[in-house]
Scaffold this motif. Sequence first.
Motif, PDB file in Angstrom:
ATOM      1  N   VAL A   1       0.849  -1.199   0.000  1.00 17.73           N
ATOM      2  CA  VAL A   1       0.000   0.000   0.000  1.00 17.73           C
ATOM      3  C   VAL A   1       0.880   1.243   0.000  1.00 17.73           C
TER       4      VAL A   1
ATOM      5  N   ALA B   1       2.318   1.850  -3.410  1.00 17.89           N
ATOM      6  CA  ALA B   1       1.304   2.386  -4.322  1.00 17.89           C
ATOM      7  C   ALA B   1       1.092   3.880  -4.054  1.00 17.89           C
TER       8      ALA B   1
ATOM      9  N   GLU C   1      -0.427   5.958  -7.089  1.00 18.72           N
ATOM     10  CA  GLU C   1      -1.466   5.033  -7.543  1.00 18.72           C
ATOM     11  C   GLU C   1      -2.580   4.970  -6.493  1.00 18.72           C
ATOM     12  N   HIS C   2      -3.326   6.065  -6.415  1.00 18.41           N
ATOM     13  CA  HIS C   2      -4.306   6.199  -5.341  1.00 18.41           C
ATOM     14  C   HIS C   2      -5.457   5.211  -5.429  1.00 18.41           C
ATOM     15  N   GLU C   3      -5.945   4.943  -6.635  1.00 21.01           N
ATOM     16  CA  GLU C   3      -7.057   3.987  -6.766  1.00 21.01           C
ATOM     17  C   GLU C   3      -6.603   2.584  -6.355  1.00 21.01           C
ATOM     18  N   ARG C   4      -5.401   2.215  -6.755  1.00 17.79           N
ATOM     19  CA  ARG C   4      -4.864   0.904  -6.378  1.00 17.79           C
ATOM     20  C   ARG C   4      -4.688   0.818  -4.860  1.00 17.79           C
ATOM     21  N   ALA C   5      -4.132   1.877  -4.270  1.00 16.53           N
ATOM     22  CA  ALA C   5      -3.940   1.907  -2.815  1.00 16.53           C
ATOM     23  C   ALA C   5      -5.286   1.808  -2.101  1.00 16.53           C
TER      24      ALA C   5
ATOM     25  N   ALA D   1      -8.045   0.417  -3.137  1.00 18.29           N
ATOM     26  CA  ALA D   1      -8.564  -0.954  -3.253  1.00 18.29           C
ATOM     27  C   ALA D   1      -7.845  -1.897  -2.293  1.00 18.29           C
ATOM     28  N   MET D   2      -6.533  -1.741  -2.176  1.00 20.44           N
ATOM     29  CA  MET D   2      -5.781  -2.598  -1.254  1.00 20.44           C
ATOM     30  C   MET D   2      -6.173  -2.319   0.194  1.00 20.44           C
TER      31      MET D   2
ATOM     32  N   ASP E   1      -9.501  -3.942   0.898  1.00 16.79           N
ATOM     33  CA  ASP E   1      -9.331  -5.390   1.034  1.00 16.79           C
ATOM     34  C   ASP E   1      -8.710  -5.743   2.385  1.00 16.79           C
TER      35      ASP E   1
END
Length: 94
Positions: free
Chosen positions: A16, A19, A24-28, A30-31, A34
């Motif tokens: 995280v 990211a 990569e805010h959208e990826r972070a 989502a992680m 989760d």
Amino acid sequence: MTLVADVVAPDRLDAVAVALDRGEHERAAAMIEDLRRHEGPSPRLFALEARLESDRGRIEPARRLLERARALDPASPELRSELARLFLASSLPS
């Protein structure tokens, strides 16, 4: 001394952070979602989510997340420092 150990896998938290470092805010996000769903709360997870919110310009949600992190780990100098940084950033004129 840390009173509460992070129960979330450190490598997932590191992912995280990477990211976020890369923007990569959208990826972070989502992680984080989760991890929150499957691992539960941890001071570092709250702090990383606060960083995401701060990066997005959402200072008040970031502050609340850091306060939640601090409630789990009140002795953390990193969390105190981050709260101070956020306070100073929010006090500067736009």
